[in-house]
Design a protein around this motif. Structure first.
Motif, short mmCIF file in Angstrom:
data_model
loop_
_atom_site.label_atom_id
_atom_site.label_comp_id
_atom_site.label_asym_id
_atom_site.label_seq_id
_atom_site.Cartn_x
_atom_site.Cartn_y
_atom_site.Cartn_z
N ALA A 55 0.84 -1.20 0.00
CA ALA A 55 0.00 0.00 0.00
C ALA A 55 0.87 1.25 0.00
O ALA A 55 1.81 1.38 0.77
CB ALA A 55 -0.91 -0.01 1.21
N PRO A 59 0.42 5.45 0.03
CA PRO A 59 -0.61 6.48 0.21
C PRO A 59 -0.81 7.33 -1.03
O PRO A 59 -1.89 7.87 -1.25
CB PRO A 59 -0.11 7.34 1.36
CG PRO A 59 1.09 6.68 1.91
CD PRO A 59 1.48 5.58 1.00
N THR A 105 -4.99 1.10 -2.20
CA THR A 105 -5.31 1.46 -0.82
C THR A 105 -5.05 0.26 0.08
O THR A 105 -4.88 -0.87 -0.38
CB THR A 105 -6.79 1.86 -0.71
OG1 THR A 105 -7.57 0.73 -1.05
CG2 THR A 105 -7.11 3.03 -1.59
N GLN A 148 -7.12 -1.37 1.87
CA GLN A 148 -8.18 -2.35 1.68
C GLN A 148 -7.90 -3.22 0.45
O GLN A 148 -8.09 -4.44 0.46
CB GLN A 148 -9.56 -1.68 1.51
CG GLN A 148 -10.12 -1.08 2.77
CD GLN A 148 -9.72 0.42 2.87
OE1 GLN A 148 -9.13 0.97 1.93
NE2 GLN A 148 -10.01 1.02 3.99
#
Length: 147
Positions: free
Chosen positions: A15, A17, A22, A24
């Motif tokens: 992940a 940012p 994301t 998830q």
């Protein structure tokens, strides 16, 4: 969608940012990989179970065939032994019948003729030769006197 080829080549996805990935998505990808690995393991287990079952089936087939072949051979051998026993029994019956016939004939010889007509001509004591023999002194046939 983009992504990998779906093979064994794991692509490191983390992940970021600033990226479109994301946390998830990262966790979903991680879970998907686990499910893919679980599916591969299940497929391998199923293939292993199928091959094991096939080996067991073949072994059972061979075992049953060998058992049936052995039982068939035993049955044929038993049938042959029974045929030999039938032959021996028939030979014994024939031997007993022959013995019975011989014993019956011997009994008839021992009892002698039932009447004078049953005696053959050369056995009769009233033949001329017997009368001549009877007329000589010291050759008395008591059996010839009774006829």
């Amino acid at each position: 969608g983009g992504g990998g080829s779906g093979g064994d080549d794991p692509v490191s996805i983390e992940a970021d940012p600033l990226a479109a990935l994301t946390p998830q998505c990262s966790s979903l990808i991680h879970e998907s990989r686990k499910e893919i690995d679980a599916g591969r393991k299940a497929r391998a287990d199923a293939a292993s179970a199928a091959s094991h079952t096939e080996r067991l089936q073949k072994a059972s087939h061979v075992s049953v065939n060998e058992g049936l072949t052995r039982k068939l051979a035993e049955t044929i051998t038993l049938k042959q032994h029974l045929q030999l026993a039938v032959g021996d029994t028939k030979a014994s019956i024939q031997r007993a019948n022959r013995w019975h016939d011989v014993q019956s004939l011997a009994r008839g010889y021992t009892l002698g003729p039932v009447s004078y007509r049953d005696v053959a001509a050369h056995e009769r004591l009233d033949r001329p030769l017997v009368r001549v023999y009877q007329s000589h002194p010291g050759t008395d046939l008591t059996e010839a006197n009774g006829s």
